[in-house]
Structure formats: structure tokens, C-alpha cells
Write a protein that holds these residues in place. Structure first.
Motif, PDB file in Angstrom:
ATOM      1  N   SER A   1       0.812  -1.214   0.000  1.00  0.00           N
ATOM      2  CA  SER A   1       0.000   0.000   0.000  1.00  0.00           C
ATOM      3  C   SER A   1       0.855   1.277   0.000  1.00  0.00           C
ATOM      4  N   LEU A   2       2.155   1.145   0.325  1.00  0.00           N
ATOM      5  CA  LEU A   2       3.011   2.340   0.318  1.00  0.00           C
ATOM      6  C   LEU A   2       3.365   2.777  -1.106  1.00  0.00           C
ATOM      7  N   GLY A   3       3.234   1.855  -2.058  1.00  0.00           N
ATOM      8  CA  GLY A   3       3.583   2.188  -3.449  1.00  0.00           C
ATOM      9  C   GLY A   3       4.695   1.291  -3.965  1.00  0.00           C
ATOM     10  N   GLU A   4       4.845   1.289  -5.277  1.00  0.00           N
ATOM     11  CA  GLU A   4       5.715   0.323  -5.949  1.00  0.00           C
ATOM     12  C   GLU A   4       7.173   0.340  -5.508  1.00  0.00           C
ATOM     13  N   LYS A   5       7.703   1.518  -5.236  1.00  0.00           N
ATOM     14  CA  LYS A   5       9.139   1.539  -4.929  1.00  0.00           C
ATOM     15  C   LYS A   5       9.427   1.019  -3.522  1.00  0.00           C
ATOM     16  N   HIS A   6       8.376   0.801  -2.750  1.00  0.00           N
ATOM     17  CA  HIS A   6       8.586   0.388  -1.369  1.00  0.00           C
ATOM     18  C   HIS A   6       8.700  -1.119  -1.178  1.00  0.00           C
ATOM     19  N   TYR A   7       8.286  -1.887  -2.164  1.00  0.00           N
ATOM     20  CA  TYR A   7       8.338  -3.333  -1.938  1.00  0.00           C
ATOM     21  C   TYR A   7       9.054  -4.069  -3.064  1.00  0.00           C
ATOM     22  N   VAL A   8       9.665  -5.192  -2.702  1.00  0.00           N
ATOM     23  CA  VAL A   8      10.341  -6.024  -3.695  1.00  0.00           C
ATOM     24  C   VAL A   8       9.392  -7.146  -4.077  1.00  0.00           C
ATOM     25  N   ASN A   9       8.928  -7.097  -5.305  1.00  0.00           N
ATOM     26  CA  ASN A   9       8.014  -8.114  -5.818  1.00  0.00           C
ATOM     27  C   ASN A   9       8.782  -9.425  -6.027  1.00  0.00           C
ATOM     28  N   LEU A  10       8.333 -10.450  -5.325  1.00  0.00           N
ATOM     29  CA  LEU A  10       9.014 -11.751  -5.378  1.00  0.00           C
ATOM     30  C   LEU A  10       9.110 -12.291  -6.798  1.00  0.00           C
ATOM     31  N   PHE A  11       8.133 -11.957  -7.610  1.00  0.00           N
ATOM     32  CA  PHE A  11       8.104 -12.492  -8.976  1.00  0.00           C
ATOM     33  C   PHE A  11       8.406 -11.423 -10.021  1.00  0.00           C
ATOM     34  N   GLY A  12       9.029 -10.344  -9.563  1.00  0.00           N
ATOM     35  CA  GLY A  12       9.405  -9.272 -10.487  1.00  0.00           C
ATOM     36  C   GLY A  12      10.648  -9.636 -11.283  1.00  0.00           C
TER      37      GLY A  12
ATOM     38  N   GLU B   1      14.403  -9.761 -12.450  1.00  0.00           N
ATOM     39  CA  GLU B   1      15.616  -9.732 -11.635  1.00  0.00           C
ATOM     40  C   GLU B   1      16.319  -8.370 -11.693  1.00  0.00           C
ATOM     41  N   ASP B   2      16.342  -7.775 -12.885  1.00  0.00           N
ATOM     42  CA  ASP B   2      17.001  -6.466 -13.039  1.00  0.00           C
ATOM     43  C   ASP B   2      16.401  -5.425 -12.110  1.00  0.00           C
ATOM     44  N   ARG B   3      15.083  -5.447 -12.053  1.00  0.00           N
ATOM     45  CA  ARG B   3      14.392  -4.462 -11.226  1.00  0.00           C
ATOM     46  C   ARG B   3      14.679  -4.711  -9.740  1.00  0.00           C
ATOM     47  N   ILE B   4      14.690  -5.987  -9.373  1.00  0.00           N
ATOM     48  CA  ILE B   4      14.976  -6.328  -7.977  1.00  0.00           C
ATOM     49  C   ILE B   4      16.365  -5.821  -7.595  1.00  0.00           C
ATOM     50  N   ARG B   5      17.341  -6.068  -8.486  1.00  0.00           N
ATOM     51  CA  ARG B   5      18.709  -5.611  -8.217  1.00  0.00           C
ATOM     52  C   ARG B   5      18.776  -4.094  -8.089  1.00  0.00           C
ATOM     53  N   LYS B   6      18.087  -3.425  -9.011  1.00  0.00           N
ATOM     54  CA  LYS B   6      18.102  -1.944  -8.972  1.00  0.00           C
ATOM     55  C   LYS B   6      17.495  -1.432  -7.682  1.00  0.00           C
ATOM     56  N   GLN B   7      16.381  -2.056  -7.270  1.00  0.00           N
ATOM     57  CA  GLN B   7      15.722  -1.604  -6.040  1.00  0.00           C
ATOM     58  C   GLN B   7      16.648  -1.757  -4.839  1.00  0.00           C
ATOM     59  N   ILE B   8      17.343  -2.886  -4.784  1.00  0.00           N
ATOM     60  CA  ILE B   8      18.222  -3.124  -3.644  1.00  0.00           C
ATOM     61  C   ILE B   8      19.410  -2.166  -3.677  1.00  0.00           C
ATOM     62  N   LYS B   9      19.910  -1.909  -4.879  1.00  0.00           N
ATOM     63  CA  LYS B   9      21.054  -0.986  -4.986  1.00  0.00           C
ATOM     64  C   LYS B   9      20.674   0.430  -4.600  1.00  0.00           C
ATOM     65  N   SER B  10      19.391   0.786  -4.804  1.00  0.00           N
ATOM     66  CA  SER B  10      19.030   2.156  -4.439  1.00  0.00           C
ATOM     67  C   SER B  10      18.362   2.219  -3.060  1.00  0.00           C
ATOM     68  N   ALA B  11      18.477   1.137  -2.291  1.00  0.00           N
ATOM     69  CA  ALA B  11      17.889   1.130  -0.939  1.00  0.00           C
ATOM     70  C   ALA B  11      18.487   2.258  -0.101  1.00  0.00           C
ATOM     71  N   VAL B  12      17.646   2.896   0.693  1.00  0.00           N
ATOM     72  CA  VAL B  12      18.100   3.956   1.602  1.00  0.00           C
ATOM     73  C   VAL B  12      18.933   3.321   2.718  1.00  0.00           C
TER      74      VAL B  12
ATOM     75  N   VAL C   1      23.416  -8.620  -0.979  1.00  0.00           N
ATOM     76  CA  VAL C   1      21.980  -8.799  -0.747  1.00  0.00           C
ATOM     77  C   VAL C   1      21.264  -9.025  -2.077  1.00  0.00           C
ATOM     78  N   ALA C   2      21.649  -8.241  -3.079  1.00  0.00           N
ATOM     79  CA  ALA C   2      21.007  -8.386  -4.403  1.00  0.00           C
ATOM     80  C   ALA C   2      21.233  -9.793  -4.949  1.00  0.00           C
ATOM     81  N   ASP C   3      22.464 -10.301  -4.789  1.00  0.00           N
ATOM     82  CA  ASP C   3      22.756 -11.669  -5.261  1.00  0.00           C
ATOM     83  C   ASP C   3      21.900 -12.696  -4.510  1.00  0.00           C
ATOM     84  N   ALA C   4      21.790 -12.501  -3.201  1.00  0.00           N
ATOM     85  CA  ALA C   4      21.041 -13.453  -2.381  1.00  0.00           C
ATOM     86  C   ALA C   4      19.558 -13.461  -2.764  1.00  0.00           C
TER      87      ALA C   4
END
Ligand code: TRP
Length: 334
Positions: A200-211, A213-224, A276-279
């Protein structure tokens, strides 16, 4: 063997927080209990929704859960067992208006609706939601209900309802279901680690398990990581969250090595994020693969879950037969 029942709403995506907080635990419990897991589509009708989206999301959740390792014979759709609703009616007659009005989830969700529109429509379904949940649980005589702490009040209500029913009809018919709180990792939003990871916080707030891989990596790399307001000598919530995810992924060696670096002040956050991104990529790629093979024959999967729902329905029908008798309703002709 003890009975377990739990339910999950078909909300669309399944994220890392849902997985580590609930689904992973469901999968583990399957070894030691007689489990039942339902996708609670009736419950998803309590907030404003679209029919096509509900149908789509319900099946989507089925595929996701199977891909995560939930056994198909334990999985069913709540609405394919309409007896849940019939029992909810009966249980509604032994629940008081006052106790339902005290439910904080009802207050939270109706406030949430009124936030965007003061005149928002708040359904009776939202109000009686916990009675249907009690029916989900009691209909299978569940002993344990794996849930998060946010469901504590609903579980307590389920027990009270069971107790009142038994007392009113003078028969120890329903078991008193206990919540099962397993220690699960609490995953925070990557974009705002002061809050829980949530859709409910919005797309950038959660890592979609089935998203992707590139997007997952990018999200983790830009984690605050550091926001500057963490007291000296304390780990910031964002960094702690990354460590938590790494541990949840089962990478204990990497976790401990990086923690040693952190403590000596030698940790580079880029390295932590990379690990973390690799894991997460390793964990999710297995899920994605299983999802793809399930999707290769969607019809077969749907049929399998319709069949398991029909088998499970027999148990629910047996309960209803007994309940109808206990509460003074006529026997159904079959
Ligand atoms: N209310 C639960 C939640 O929001 C979902 C749910 C519905 C449930 N029926 C249930 C959970 C029965 C456990 C048992 O998470």
C-alpha cells in the motif's frame, strides 16, 4: 496430527515481506501439521474492488503460493467452499455488535477509506470480516493459526465465538484455535526503512518476489541506508534491514563476514547491497522458474486447485451438517 489453517488475501503481488513473514513459514509447517491454506477471496470483497481484478488476483495468488512451495493438496479457494459463508451467518448470531465494533482493523480500514473521501462507502462486509475469518478457522476445527501479531484481536474473537457457541448450545463442539506466532524476519521498505514493507506504500517500497531480476537488483542498490538521523554508534534501520534480508535468505556466512566489516568500520554499503542483491536474486530465480513451469499449463493447475477445494469442501459440509443440527435448523435433503 494437529490441524493448521491460515488465509491470505489475493492482493496482487507477493513481496519479500509477505514471503519471509508468512509464506515461508506456511511451507515449513507442512512437514509437521495437517495444513490448510486458503486464498480468501470473499474477504477481498470487503473493500472497494473490481470483479475482473479479484478473479485475476485470486488465481495469481494461487500460482505464487504454489511456486513458493505450498502443497497443492493443502491449498484452496475460500469461495469454492461456500459453507464458510453459511457458518459465518450462524457465528454472526453468537457475536455481539459491540465486540465487532472494537476491532481495530475495522477502524483502521474504514479510516483509510474516509481519508480519501469523507463520504466513503464502508461496507457491512468490512464490519463482519472477522466473523467470516472465525468461520474459516472453526469450520475445519483448526488447532493453530499461523498469523502475524496484527491478527491477534481477530484470533481472540474467534476463540470467544467458539466458546460462546459451545456454551449457548451446551456442547463442546468447536475447538479453541490458538494463534501460532513464529519468529519471522520483519522486512522494512527499501525506500523508507522507517516503515514496514507493504504494497500500500507504493511500488518503490516493496520487492516483488516475482518481479524481473534487473528491477529487484536496482531496487536493492538504491535502498536507503543512512539518513543521518541515526544516533552515533547505532546501526541505521536501512542498513539493519539489508542485513536482515541477507539473513532471511539463509546467507549466514556472508551476513557474519559483512557484520564483522561493519563493526570494524570497513563495510562499504555498495558491497553489502551487491551481496543482498545476489542473495535475493538467487532465492527469487528459483521461484520464478517454478512459476514459469506452472504457467505452462495454467488450466491443469486451476483444475488441481478446484479439485483440492472440492475435497476440502467435504470436510466443511460435514461441519455444517453438525452445526445445523446443533443450532436447530432442518436437515438438508441430499
Ligand atoms: N485476516 C487475515 C489477514 O488479513 C486473512 C485471513 C482471512 C485469515 N481468513 C483467515 C488468516 C483465517 C488466518 C485464518 O491477514
Amino acid at each position: 496430527m494437529k490441524n493448521i489453517l491460515s488465509g491470505i488475501q489475493p492482493t496482487g503481488d507477493l513481496h519479500l515481506g509477505n514471503y519471509f513473514g508468512a509464506v515461508q513459514n506456511w511451507v515449513r509447517l507442512q512437514d509437521d501439521y495437517r495444513c490448510l491454506y486458503c486464498v480468501v477471496d470473499y474477504h477481498s470483497m470487503t473493500m472497494p474492488y473490481k470483479a475482473d481484478t479479484l478473479r485475476e488476483n485470486t488465481w495469481k495468488m494461487v500460482f505464487y503460493l504454489l511456486a513458493c512451495g505450498v502443497k497443492p493438496e493443502y491449498l484452496f479457494l475460500q469461495s469454492l467452499v461456500p459453507e464458510h459463508v453459511e457458518l459465518a451467518w450462524v457465528l454472526g448470531c453468537v457475536s455481539s455488535y459491540g465486540e465487532l465494533a472494537r476491532m481495530t482493523q475495522f477502524k483502521d480500514k474504514s479510516d483509510q477509506l474516509k481519508e480519501t473521501d469523507k463520504e466513503a462507502f464502508v461496507s457491512t462486509g468490512l464490519f463482519t470480516y472477522p466473523v467470516l475469518q472465525a468461520a474459516d478457522i472453526l469450520i475445519y476445527h483448526a488447532d493453530y493459526v499461523p498469523v502475524g501479531k496484527d491478527q491477534e484481536q481477530h484470533l481472540e474473537l474467534s476463540r470467544n465465538i467458539a466458546q460462546r457457541f459451545n456454551h449457548q448450545f451446551g456442547k463442546p463442539y468447536f475447538r479453541h484455535p490458538e494463534p501460532l506466532y513464529t519468529e519471522t524476519p520483519k522486512i522494512l521498505s527499501l525506500a523508507d526503512p522507517s516503515r514496514k514493507m507493504s504494497k500500500s506504500l507504493g511500488e518503490k517500497h516493496y520487492v516483488n518476489l516475482f518481479g524481473e531480476e534487473d528491477r529487484i537488483r536496482k531496487q536493492i542498490k538504491s535502498a536507503v541506508t543512512d539518513t543521518g538521523d541515526t544516533p552515533a554508534g547505532q546501526m541505521s534501520p536501512g542498513v539493519a534491514n539489508l542485513f536482515e534480508i541477507l539473513r532471511a535468505c539463509g546467507q549466514l556466512d556472508a551476513h557474519n563476514a559483512l557484520m564483522t566489516d561493519y563493526k570494524s568500520g570497513a563495510l562499504r554499503y555498495s558491497e553489502l547491497k551487491e551481496t543482498v542483491a545476489d542473495a535475493v536474486a538467487a532465492l527469487t530465480s528459483a521461484f520464478r522458474e517454478r512459476l514459469h513451469s506452472l504457467q505452462a499449463d495454467k488450466k491443469a493447475v486451476k483444475t488441481q486447485i478446484q479439485d483440492s477445494s472440492a475435497v476440502i469442501r467435504k470436510r466443511a459440509q460435514q461441519t455444517l451438517k453438525e452445526v445445523r443440527e446443533i443450532v436447530g435448523l432442518p436437515t438438508l435433503k441430499n
